[in-house]
Scaffold this motif. Structure first.
Motif, PDB file in Angstrom:
ATOM      1  N   HIS A 168       0.946  -1.349   0.385  1.00 28.03           N
ATOM      2  CA  HIS A 168      -0.089  -0.013  -0.306  1.00 28.03           C
ATOM      3  C   HIS A 168       0.481   1.251  -0.181  1.00 28.03           C
ATOM      4  N   ARG A 169       2.225   1.176  -0.159  1.00 27.99           N
ATOM      5  CA  ARG A 169       2.895   2.489   0.235  1.00 27.99           C
ATOM      6  C   ARG A 169       3.522   2.914  -1.153  1.00 27.99           C
ATOM      7  N   LEU A 170       3.389   1.694  -2.046  1.00 26.78           N
ATOM      8  CA  LEU A 170       3.846   1.373  -3.759  1.00 26.78           C
ATOM      9  C   LEU A 170       2.511   3.179  -4.121  1.00 26.78           C
ATOM     10  N   PRO A 171       3.223   3.394  -5.245  1.00 29.19           N
ATOM     11  CA  PRO A 171       2.131   4.148  -6.024  1.00 29.19           C
ATOM     12  C   PRO A 171       0.269   3.787  -6.138  1.00 29.19           C
ATOM     13  N   ALA A 172      -0.447   4.893  -5.649  1.00 29.00           N
ATOM     14  CA  ALA A 172      -2.183   4.257  -5.561  1.00 29.00           C
ATOM     15  C   ALA A 172      -2.053   3.805  -7.056  1.00 29.00           C
ATOM     16  N   HIS A 173      -1.446   5.164  -8.276  1.00 31.29           N
ATOM     17  CA  HIS A 173      -1.845   4.662  -9.603  1.00 31.29           C
ATOM     18  C   HIS A 173      -1.210   4.029 -10.885  1.00 31.29           C
ATOM     19  N   LYS A 174      -0.410   2.764  -9.599  1.00 29.05           N
ATOM     20  CA  LYS A 174      -0.084   1.863 -10.915  1.00 29.05           C
ATOM     21  C   LYS A 174       0.558   0.795 -10.227  1.00 29.05           C
TER      22      LYS A 174
END
Length: 390
Positions: free
Chosen positions: A241-247
């Motif tokens: 969930h810390r990774l970019p939300a749009h990818k």
């Protein structure tokens, strides 16, 4: 080409519903991706994969490089035409397979030198070579070459220092992978892979530096490599969930049905694992109500299908009607037990169809629950049904 559209999110968790557009089609997420190591999902006809709702499958860079080799693959224009699969394909980088060779390989900053497990030839894989192979395979999603950080190193738990050294080299290899993809003018999507072992601070460093590199998508690697389940769940809860939300976010090599549902709750969009196919060949079947071991003697006279609620070909036959709804065209547990005892190849073919159908249907139910804002209720019901037992 990669486009990712975030359709909805769950307010009570990090779960999300998305749509991934790739060169060979559209993928609805969250999704499970069947593993096709040698250009085939073991024991399953491509038509059956279509029928059970597979949207994207995996190919293995390392093994396809060994056999049939790039010269043959080039004549087909890539893996899609070679294996007659017209939907998206993701290829791994070969890093995990090289790592698993153990004493047969030597890792340096430049890459990995190893002896071919096929004929013993001395071979070399680098980030550049991996990108060149995957370009020939023409996979829709390409994975960077990384070093899979082991849970144990030379008989002891991998230290933070050892994990850092590995993670930092994977970051340098990420840069080289990205540069080579650009040099090759490969239009497909390259994913960066978060490493760092079981150390959350290293995971955070790896994540931040990969995000700065602006990959089209991201994966979490280095789990399911021998660590206790609690530690794997800790990485799963911390990182996706810390990774970019749009990818898109991909959790590599995981796992059980419970792992998939919890992974979705942690923000994962994509999963792969050999467990459904491997377990099927070894007589362990996944059902809505727990796991079933078809080799147990109690199934010798059982007229029920593997899962009375399942509509796969093994359970419901060509009618596609579950036993619970009055369907009686599927194969009985007694018959599948008999096939297993006799070593008949139809046995693992049918059980593989069932296990993959179960995984793909589970992800379909997850997507439907997210679509109507009922993921929390689905998650609770799923846990209760799986705990009930067959």
């Amino acid at each position: 080409m990669l486009q990712f559209e975030l359709l909805t999110t769950d307010p009570a968790s990090h779960a999300r519903r998305g749509q991934l557009t790739l060169n060979h089609g559209v993928v609805q997420t969250p999704i499970f991706m069947p593993v096709g190591t040698y250009g085939t999902v073991k024991g399953v006809m491509p038509r059956s994969l279509h029928d059970m709702g597979a949207q994207i499958i995996l190919g293995n860079t390392f093994h396809l490089w060994m056999r049939p080799g790039l010269d043959i693959m080039k004549t087909f224009g890539g893996l899609h035409a070679f294996e007659k699969w017209d939907k998206p394909i993701l290829t791994d980088s070969g890093g995990f397979q090289v790592w698993s060779l153990g004493a047969m390989r030597k890792i340096t900053e430049e890459g990995v030198t190893f002896a071919s497990p096929v004929n013993g030839d001395k071979l070399f894989m680098s980030p550049e070579v991996s990108m060149q192979i995957q370009t020939v395979l023409n996979s829709d999603i390409v994975m960077q070459l990384d070093e899979c950080t082991p849970y144990e190193t030379k008989g002891h738990l991998t230290t933070e220092r050892e994990a850092r050294t590995s993670m930092e080299m994977s970051l340098r290899w990420a840069v080289r992978s990205k540069n080579e993809m650009e040099r090759l003018q490969n239009p497909n999507a390259l994913f960066g892979i978060v490493q760092g072992g079981m150390y959350l601070n290293l995971r955070e460093e790896s994540l931040q530096q990969l995000v700065e590199m602006d990959f089209p998508g991201y994966a979490v690697g280095g789990v399911s490599v021998g660590e206790p389940k609690e530690e794997m769940l800790g990485i799963m809860a911390h990182t996706p969930h810390r990774l970019p939300a749009h990818k898109p976010r991909y959790l590599m090599g995981v796992g059980t049905p419970e792992d998939l549902v919890e992974g979705v709750a942690c923000g994962v969009d994509m999963f792969d694992c050999v467990m459904p196919t491997r377990n099927a060949r070894n007589g362990t079947l996944f059902t809505r109500y727990g796991d079933l071991k078809i080799r147990n003697a109690r199934h010798k006279t059982d007229h029920q299908p593997l899962d009375t609620s399942c509509t796969c070909y093994a359970c419901a036959g060509s009618s596609g009607v579950a036993w619970e709804q009055g369907g009686r065209e599927g194969f009985s547990r007694a018959y599948l037990h008999h096939l297993d005892r006799c070593g008949e190849m139809l046995g693992p073919m049918l059980t593989t169809v069932h296990n993959l159908h179960y995984y793909l249907n589970l992800m379909r139910e997850v997507r439907e629950a997210l679509d109507v804002g009922q993921f929390a209720a689905f998650r609770a019901r799923f846990k209760a049904e799986r705990a009930r037992g067959v």
